[in-house]
Design an enzyme around this catalytic site. Structure first.
Site, short mmCIF file in Angstrom:
data_model
loop_
_atom_site.label_atom_id
_atom_site.label_comp_id
_atom_site.label_asym_id
_atom_site.label_seq_id
_atom_site.Cartn_x
_atom_site.Cartn_y
_atom_site.Cartn_z
N ASP A 136 -1.78 12.65 -14.67
CA ASP A 136 -1.26 11.97 -13.50
C ASP A 136 -0.01 12.73 -13.05
O ASP A 136 0.47 13.63 -13.77
CB ASP A 136 -0.91 10.52 -13.87
CG ASP A 136 -0.18 9.79 -12.77
OD1 ASP A 136 -0.68 9.79 -11.63
OD2 ASP A 136 0.89 9.21 -13.03
N LYS A 161 -2.75 4.00 -2.78
CA LYS A 161 -1.64 3.19 -2.30
C LYS A 161 -2.04 2.06 -1.36
O LYS A 161 -1.39 1.02 -1.35
CB LYS A 161 -0.58 4.09 -1.65
CG LYS A 161 0.00 5.14 -2.62
CD LYS A 161 0.37 4.53 -3.98
CE LYS A 161 0.84 5.58 -4.96
NZ LYS A 161 0.96 5.08 -6.34
#
Length: 264
Positions: free
Chosen positions: A12, A53
């Site tokens: 990540d 998001k």
């Protein structure tokens, strides 16, 4: 010597390799939601962290605290149009500051160098869009961190906890099977991404969104309290499917060496 079992590590970004504690997205979520009359706690904001998001925003708006505050301010419950509007505002605000949060987490650059020296490829996935990553990648590279590929949700049409960004890393770098891949992250959905792809999932404590402490807070906290919080974060990682939890990214090369040795 038998062939090394692990072929690639997929990292990540924010909270794992750069941006200690994933501060940038948390700060922007707080700013944007506050502008619209919704005050959320850090734990509420961080709960869906790691997701694409827009999905993160949708998840936050489903919280009782957010929906009730939205209702009080606007006289109605939030809609998908509100998700779109908040997402556009989030991306614009994040784009303005994210470059300043691209500093590698302590130990990340050296750990990746060690992994490369072991013959491993370095993939990466993120909840950020490709446009946002254009702001993050140069700063990280100038400080010594670079991945062999960067896969974003807008490129695959699917974010975490789905496996498709990780699969795209495997495709681009010609790595298979999934069990030869280690997914490293700092959120619950990072662990789920790895497990859903059939990879090995590893959670990191220090610098992570899961632990939720800044670098200064980590240094200054009482040892007993810090260990208590790390224990709680470890449990959340394991509940999300983590195969291993390590204290720091500095510990990753040793862990991977041990995994590879165990199958030789």
């Amino acid at each position: 010597m038998a062939k090394q079992h692990i072929s690639m590590v997929v990292f990540d970004w924010a909270g794992t390799t750069v941006d200690y504690a994933s501060s940038a997205p948390a700060k922007v979520f707080d700013t944007v939601f506050s502008r619209h009359g919704m005050r959320l706690t850090s734990s509420e904001i961080n709960g869906p962290m790691g997701m694409e998001k827009k999905a993160h925003i949708r998840s936050l708006l489903k919280l009782d605290s957010a929906s009730s505050q939205f209702l009080e301010k606007y006289g109605r419950l939030p809609s998908e149009e509100d998700v779109d509007a908040l997402y556009e505002e989030f991306e614009d605000t994040l784009s303005e500051l994210v470059a300043s949060y691209s500093t590698p987490i302590p130990g990340a650059v050296d750990a990746v160098k060690q992994l490369r020296s072991m013959g491993l490829k370095i993939g990466s996935t993120t909840g950020y869009t490709s446009e946002i990553m254009k702001k993050v990648i140069p700063g990280a590279k100038s400080a010594g961190y670079e991945a062999d590929c960067v896969v974003t949700p807008d490129r695959t049409g699917s974010g975490r906890p789905g496996p498709f960004m990780l699969f795209e890393c495997m495709r681009q770098l010609n790595v298979y099977p999934p069990k030869s891949v280690v997914k490293v992250g700092d959120t619950a959905v990072d662990m789920q991404e790895g497990k859903n792809a059939g990879a090995i999932s590893v959670g990191i404590l220090e610098g992570s969104n899961m632990l939720g402490l800044s670098e200064s807070e980590t240094r200054q906290m009482d040892d007993n309290e810090l260990e208590r919080r790390k224990s709680e974060a470890t449990k959340r990682y394991l509940d999300a499917g983590a195969d291993y939890v390590i204290n720091s990214i500095k510990d990753l090369p040793e862990l991977i060496s041990g995994i590879s040795d165990a199958v030789k």
